[in-house]
Design a protein around this motif. Structure first.
Motif, PDB file in Angstrom:
ATOM      1  N   UNK A  10      33.016  34.545  45.908  1.00  0.00           N
ATOM      2  CA  UNK A  10      33.795  35.772  45.845  1.00  0.00           C
ATOM      3  C   UNK A  10      34.806  35.814  46.976  1.00  0.00           C
ATOM      4  N   UNK A  11      34.362  35.384  48.168  1.00  0.00           N
ATOM      5  CA  UNK A  11      35.243  35.452  49.331  1.00  0.00           C
ATOM      6  C   UNK A  11      36.489  34.600  49.118  1.00  0.00           C
ATOM      7  N   UNK A  12      36.287  33.366  48.644  1.00  0.00           N
ATOM      8  CA  UNK A  12      37.445  32.492  48.521  1.00  0.00           C
ATOM      9  C   UNK A  12      38.325  32.911  47.339  1.00  0.00           C
ATOM     10  N   UNK A  13      37.715  33.455  46.291  1.00  0.00           N
ATOM     11  CA  UNK A  13      38.509  33.987  45.176  1.00  0.00           C
ATOM     12  C   UNK A  13      39.371  35.141  45.663  1.00  0.00           C
ATOM     13  N   UNK A  14      38.709  36.074  46.368  1.00  0.00           N
ATOM     14  CA  UNK A  14      39.415  37.276  46.816  1.00  0.00           C
ATOM     15  C   UNK A  14      40.543  36.900  47.753  1.00  0.00           C
ATOM     16  N   UNK A  15      40.266  35.923  48.633  1.00  0.00           N
ATOM     17  CA  UNK A  15      41.292  35.560  49.589  1.00  0.00           C
ATOM     18  C   UNK A  15      42.445  34.820  48.931  1.00  0.00           C
ATOM     19  N   UNK A  16      42.133  33.867  48.077  1.00  0.00           N
ATOM     20  CA  UNK A  16      43.177  32.918  47.681  1.00  0.00           C
ATOM     21  C   UNK A  16      43.745  33.118  46.281  1.00  0.00           C
ATOM     22  N   UNK A  17      42.874  33.336  45.281  1.00  0.00           N
ATOM     23  CA  UNK A  17      43.369  33.214  43.902  1.00  0.00           C
ATOM     24  C   UNK A  17      44.439  34.244  43.588  1.00  0.00           C
ATOM     25  N   UNK A  18      44.223  35.505  44.001  1.00  0.00           N
ATOM     26  CA  UNK A  18      45.249  36.506  43.727  1.00  0.00           C
ATOM     27  C   UNK A  18      46.525  36.193  44.501  1.00  0.00           C
ATOM     28  N   UNK A  19      46.363  35.609  45.705  1.00  0.00           N
ATOM     29  CA  UNK A  19      47.542  35.330  46.524  1.00  0.00           C
ATOM     30  C   UNK A  19      48.371  34.204  45.924  1.00  0.00           C
ATOM     31  N   UNK A  20      47.717  33.292  45.172  1.00  0.00           N
ATOM     32  CA  UNK A  20      48.503  32.265  44.487  1.00  0.00           C
ATOM     33  C   UNK A  20      49.428  32.948  43.477  1.00  0.00           C
ATOM     34  N   UNK A  21      48.911  33.983  42.801  1.00  0.00           N
ATOM     35  CA  UNK A  21      49.749  34.763  41.891  1.00  0.00           C
ATOM     36  C   UNK A  21      50.897  35.423  42.632  1.00  0.00           C
ATOM     37  N   UNK A  22      50.582  36.022  43.800  1.00  0.00           N
ATOM     38  CA  UNK A  22      51.627  36.673  44.592  1.00  0.00           C
ATOM     39  C   UNK A  22      52.669  35.653  45.035  1.00  0.00           C
ATOM     40  N   UNK A  23      52.181  34.464  45.445  1.00  0.00           N
ATOM     41  CA  UNK A  23      53.099  33.395  45.852  1.00  0.00           C
ATOM     42  C   UNK A  23      54.031  33.043  44.695  1.00  0.00           C
ATOM     43  N   UNK A  24      53.461  32.918  43.483  1.00  0.00           N
ATOM     44  CA  UNK A  24      54.292  32.564  42.327  1.00  0.00           C
ATOM     45  C   UNK A  24      55.323  33.654  42.070  1.00  0.00           C
ATOM     46  N   UNK A  25      54.924  34.916  42.258  1.00  0.00           N
ATOM     47  CA  UNK A  25      55.884  36.011  42.069  1.00  0.00           C
ATOM     48  C   UNK A  25      57.001  35.909  43.099  1.00  0.00           C
ATOM     49  N   UNK A  26      56.625  35.679  44.361  1.00  0.00           N
ATOM     50  CA  UNK A  26      57.653  35.550  45.408  1.00  0.00           C
ATOM     51  C   UNK A  26      58.626  34.423  45.054  1.00  0.00           C
ATOM     52  N   UNK A  27      58.065  33.263  44.653  1.00  0.00           N
ATOM     53  CA  UNK A  27      58.892  32.103  44.367  1.00  0.00           C
ATOM     54  C   UNK A  27      59.852  32.388  43.214  1.00  0.00           C
ATOM     55  N   UNK A  28      59.328  32.939  42.108  1.00  0.00           N
ATOM     56  CA  UNK A  28      60.213  33.146  40.959  1.00  0.00           C
ATOM     57  C   UNK A  28      61.230  34.250  41.234  1.00  0.00           C
ATOM     58  N   UNK A  29      60.793  35.313  41.921  1.00  0.00           N
ATOM     59  CA  UNK A  29      61.724  36.424  42.136  1.00  0.00           C
ATOM     60  C   UNK A  29      62.847  36.060  43.085  1.00  0.00           C
ATOM     61  N   UNK A  30      62.588  35.101  44.011  1.00  0.00           N
ATOM     62  CA  UNK A  30      63.653  34.760  44.947  1.00  0.00           C
ATOM     63  C   UNK A  30      64.466  33.568  44.463  1.00  0.00           C
TER      64      UNK A  30
END
Lengths: 501, 161
Positions: free
Chosen positions: A244-264
């Motif tokens: 749970x810890x590693x999911x909570x820390x990383x998996x959603x942030x990979x989504x956020x990273x993808x959003x940052x990358x595509x939006x910029x």
């Protein structure tokens, strides 16, 4: 230098194969996985230093030049994400070793934990480094496939129940991503991101907008942005604590990273800024109100996780250097803190027998160190001044105020309310679980918490505190990364030094 | 290539639409087996869609046809990858569905915890209560000077919570 870029993906993958081969020797298996992740961390640090000083590092896989072959790119954003994710995965791995997770026995017929965990890491790093939309998809699939195994580890009834929701939602988001890929290719004839940056600009506005929204939809599910976030609090809490810890820390942030990358990079100009701000505000408020109503620590932290995704989306929606810089800082802060909180919840479960707030209490007297660990990270999450949570929120609020206008203003207000409610939630957990008369859900005599588990958690808390100390240089890096992201040319020039074909 | 200019054949586009529509409909079912079938249909629809994105033509093998007449090989490569991935995910979903059937006797996706809690409370007509962290009287042995004793009604033995 460019040879190093592939290592964060290759090393964990090879490590996974190796740990599978040595599955019957747990000691060797542990040594291999720790070595792999430590090596990944070192490589990531070298890449970050290089990307900061000399610009993005690119490797053309197999020697095929860019639009034909696949490129891996470590620019400052990707390298920074790599460093944080490698540090966090290493700490969580040590924690899980301390917990005895992943040993063959009643949990699983073979020692599957370590290989799967390493594959998950490879998926995360591949998603960060991908310079190609399809490679990004492959990175997502690698990490999802590994996460499916981890979330249903042991195959108990609860985990299968929650896991099936998680699997179906993830597959659906992957299908959406795949549809978006097909359409992007049909419209532009390429999936290389540096090349797309120019070809997408030439498309008619309507086509461009629908491609953008389709990609946002796919990444929004993965990042758990509000209307698409309902799956998260149901599926995460039942998995083992380190998972749970590693999911909570990383998996959603990979989504956020993808959003940052595509939006910029792909869709600059902030055409959906207003939409992003609205969902960011809704994510913050709905998430934290959900957390207020919870009575189980793990579920409660899942809701704060959803809520704080809103802060990062807010920073992306501002699409100014200050906003993006704040968002990237917040991602770094949030990966560390949210992971720590779930690890602490895991420690509470070991010590008190449950994470249900109705069944536990008074842990500050029973386990003072645990109380300190929780208090520091909870206050960090809520954004109490000396901690990095405060600095991240301050950066975002300043960016919002500097942008001006009613919508950013409303978002700053929503962010402030969310911080206060987070403080309320954190102090509620503190009051109930730590401060009242001792009450444990287990009657077994007190066991000492395994040193490695506590040590890994202490290390993560210390990392969270270090973020405060190095906040100045870190903000330099994030501001630099944000400038590069908005300028787009450093990224494109790194892939195509002789101009875009 | 004229066929690239006129776009993909209508029948294939319709097939994509039908596959995706059936897939989505099946995804909305509650039984995991039907969801699985939905995923398979949806996956096939999407793969066909990706294929339609490329230029049609002769087999893309060097030397068999002039380069301009060859079909676009990239979507075909992507579809192969996507098929493998969808295959893996489908296999895993099948395993989950089997395990669910093995453990509970059916493979339905249950309501989420929150929903069930609310339904249960509505049936019993009770108000949601949360433990707000107060301590009952004498709950804290270390408190040297407890406040004035509270008046209690007989029968309210548990004290305020």
């Amino acid at each position: 230098m460019s040879r190093l870029v592939a290592l964060p993906v290759v090393v964990p993958l090879l490590g996974a194969a190796l740990t599978l081969l040595v599955a019957s020797w747990p000691r060797v298996q542990r040594a291999v996985s720790v070595t792999c992740l430590a090596a990944t961390l070192v490589v990531a640090l070298v890449l970050l230093a290089h990307a900061y000083r000399e610009g993005p590092v690119v490797v053309q896989i197999g020697g095929w030049r860019a639009p034909v072959g696949i490129v891996l790119i470590a620019d400052q954003l990707a390298a920074l994400m790599l460093v944080v994710s490698a540090a966090v995965t290493l700490c969580v791995l040590l924690y899980s070793i301390g917990q005895g997770q992943g040993e063959a026995g009643e949990e699983a017929p073979v020692a599957i934990f370590h290989p799967t965990y390493l594959v998950l890491t490879a998926g995360v790093t591949n998603a960060f480094l991908a310079g190609d939309l399809f490679n990004l998809f492959v990175g997502f699939e690698i990490l999802l496939a590994a996460s499916f195994v981890l979330i249903t580890l042991g195959g108990t009834e609860t985990r299968i129940r929650t896991g099936s929701t998680y699997v179906v939602v993830s597959i659906l988001s992957s299908m959406t991503f795949l549809i978006a890929l097909g359409l992007v290719y049909a419209a532009t004839g390429t999936l290389n991101m540096a090349q797309l940056a120019f070809r997408l600009d030439a498309l008619p506005d309507g086509v461009r907008l629908s491609l953008q929204l389709l990609l946002l939809l796919a990444f929004g599910v993965k990042a758990a942005v509000f209307p698409l976030s309902a799956w998260l609090p149901d599926s995460y809490p039942t998995a083992p604590a380190p998972v749970t810890a590693v999911f909570a820390g990383l998996l959603t942030k990979v989504g956020v990273y993808a959003i940052i990358r595509t939006e910029t990079l792909l869709f600059p100009g902030g055409r959906v800024a207003a939409l992003l701000m609205l969902v960011a505000g809704a994510t913050m408020l709905v998430g934290i109100l959900g957390a207020v109503a919870q009575s189980d620590m793990k579920r409660l932290f899942s809701f704060t996780l959803v809520s704080h995704i809103g802060f990062m989306i807010f920073g992306v929606a501002l699409s100014t250097v200050a906003g993006l810089s704040g968002a990237i800082f917040y991602v770094v802060h949030h990966i560390t803190i949210q992971t720590t909180l779930f690890l602490v919840a895991g420690l509470v479960e070991v010590r008190a027998g449950s994470t249900d707030l109705r069944r536990i209490g008074g842990l500050s007297r029973v386990a003072p160190l645990l109380a300190v660990l929780f208090f520091v990270s909870a206050m960090n999450l809520a954004g109490i001044p000396p901690f990095s949570g405060f600095l991240g929120k301050l950066g975002l609020f300043q960016a919002g105020v500097a942008t001006g206008g009613s919508l950013p203003g409303a978002l700053v207000a929503a962010g402030a309310v969310t911080s206060l409610l987070t403080l309320y939630v954190a102090s509620r957990v503190w009051n109930i679980a730590f401060w009242r008369a001792p009450r444990l859900a287990t009657t077994e005599p007190a066991v000492r918490l395994p040193t490695l588990m506590t040590g890994a958690t202490v290390a993560l808390v210390a990392l969270g505190l270090t973020l405060t100390v190095v906040a100045g240089p870190l903000f330099d890096v994030t501001a630099d990364a944000a400038t590069d992201l908005l300028a787009r040319t450093p990224y494109v020039r790194a892939v195509f030094p002789e101009g875009v074909p | 290539m004229t066929s690239a200019d006129v776009g993909p054949p209508l029948a294939l586009v319709l097939a994509v639409g039908v596959l995706v529509a059936c897939g989505v409909t099946l995804l909305l079912e509650r039984s995991l087996t039907r969801i699985l079938l939905g995923v398979i249909l949806l996956g096939n629809g999407v793969n066909l869609l990706i294929l339609l994105g490329g230029r049609p033509g002769a087999a893309p093998v060097v030397g068999t046809a002039p380069t301009a007449a060859m079909s676009d090989a990239l979507p075909q490569a992507m579809v192969l990858t996507a098929i493998v991935i969808t295959f893996g995910l489908t296999a895993f979903l099948l395993a989950v569905s089997y395990r669910s059937w093995y453990l509970t006797g059916d493979d339905e996706v249950p309501d989420d915890i929150e929903d069930r809690q609310i339904v249960r409370q509505a049936e019993r007509n009770e108000v949601a209560t949360a433990d707000l962290g107060g301590e009952g009287p004498d709950g804290d042995p270390e408190q040297v000077d407890p406040g004035p004793a509270r008046r209690r009604r007989a029968g309210d033995a548990d004290g305020p919570r």
